[in-house]
Motif scaffolding. Structure first.
Motif: not given
Length: 387
Positions: A115, A117-118, A121, A250-251, A254, A302, A378-379
């Motif tokens: 979570q 990266v989110m 954001s 971003t969703s 990611s 990111t 990324i996630g």
């Protein structure tokens, strides 16, 4: 972060404020440069303080100092106290930006890797919302008294310090080991990490290009005979798209590998600045700005989350180095934009597009995992290793 950004007036309105207080343009520029220099150094200081005393204490202490200095700025704003004002603005920039690495480290420590990266954001969205609403507040304060800009800035900084001290958790209380050495040797791992150095160079170049929509773009629009109202519409469009769209973008992003997301977003930003070269009407200027902002939304979270993937013992210093590189780009951007515009005019845009292409390549090379590591999404939190 939203509360703090609502009152972040000092740097934005410094030139106008000092002009009303009888300072020459050269003196006002020197004061703004002093603030910017302090801000760049403040991110490095913030990374070191975060390592030593923890993120909560760093945020609370830095913002308390910032509030104290900003509250005294109006009493120093006379040409006869120019030297004292220069020193105060160096300290203000130093303290105001020292919280950024601490906030990034605290966020990365508290959020699960998938979570992270989110979360960055969301933080960026809060900051952009504050930055968009802040000038509206400033316009009302100026009608009453220019000094209120600094007093309000100081008040929001102090409120941020109080909220941080009493509402944010103390990440160091969890017993996280900080086994890296102190002193100059503490940064040797960072200096040896060639991938991270490429990432820092790309960050600085990207920041120089990013700031051109507030430097070279108004120069272009003025030269083309466009009104200030149209420029305000362009800025409002950029803010609105960022606030409403970044978390949704971003969703999707990611799910991408970090070097792909960062490089793709920077390349799209390059398409946007290239579009300014040929954009001559209101519709094209707004559409080009949307492309430009789309690139920022793809790459920004990111890139800001990337240093958080380094080991906990060194994370604050890597985060501080990244924030310093970004701040350096923001400080150099106006100098670059004005100089190139004066010399080459609209040719500044293809140069910026080429710089974005170089930055994208550097990001792809710099954010790839070290040999032996896996290049996850990324996630997965697999954003690289130190050393």
């Amino acid at each position: 972060m939203l509360v703090n950004q609502l009152g972040a007036f000092a740097q934005t309105f410094m030139l106008l404020y000092l002009a009303t207080r009888g300072f020459s343009l050269g003196q006002a520029g020197a004061v703004l440069t002093a603030y910017s220099a302090g801000a760049v150094c403040g991110t490095v200081l913030g990374g070191e303080l975060t390592h030593r005393i923890g993120p909560r204490a760093t945020i609370a202490g830095a913002m308390a100092v910032s509030a104290a200095v900003l509250a005294t700025a109006p009493s120093l704003s006379s040409p006869g106290l120019f030297a004292a004002l220069l020193v105060a603005m160096v300290v203000a920039g130093l303290a105001t930006q020292a919280y950024r690495p601490a906030a990034a480290v605290l966020l990365s420590d508290l959020m699960p890797a998938e979570q992270r990266v989110m979360a960055f954001s969301m933080m960026r969205t809060a900051m952009n919302a504050g930055a968009a609403a802040g000038p509206l507040l400033a316009a009302g304060l100026v009608l009453l008294d220019w000094d209120l800009l600094f007093y309000f800035d100081a008040a929001t900084a102090l409120l941020f310090a109080v909220l941080a001290r009493f509402r944010l958790p103390d990440a160091r209380a969890d017993g996280r080991a900080e086994s890296t050495p102190d002193g100059p040797s503490a940064y040797s791992a960072l200096a040896r990490d060639r991938r991270f150095l490429l990432f820092l160079v790309a960050t600085t170049v990207g920041a120089i290009i990013y700031v051109q929509y507030t430097v070279a773009l108004p120069l272009k629009m003025t030269a083309d005979g466009h009104s200030t109202t149209l420029y305000s519409v362009v800025l409002a469009t950029a803010s609105l798209v960022l606030i409403l769209g970044e978390m949704k973008v971003t969703s999707y992003v990611s799910r991408w590998r970090p070097p792909v997301a960062a490089a793709t977003g920077t390349a799209v930003m390059g398409l946007g600045v290239a579009g300014y070269w040929v954009a001559d009407g209101a519709v094209l200027l707004v559409a080009t700005t949307v492309v430009f902002v789309a690139g920022i939304m793809i790459s920004g979270p990111t890139m800001f989350a990337h240093p958080a993937g380094y080991p906990a013992g060194a994370r604050s210093r890597f985060v501080g180095a990244h924030q310093a590189a970004f701040g350096l780009g923001l400080a150099l951007g106006p100098v670059f934009g004005v100089a190139v515009w004066d010399a080459l005019g609209d040719t500044v845009w293809p140069l910026c597009a080429a710089a974005c292409a170089v930055s994208a390549l550097l990001l792809y090379a710099g954010m790839r995992p070290a040999p032996g590591g896996s290049e996850g999404r990324i996630g997965d939190g697999q954003t690289g290793e130190a050393g």
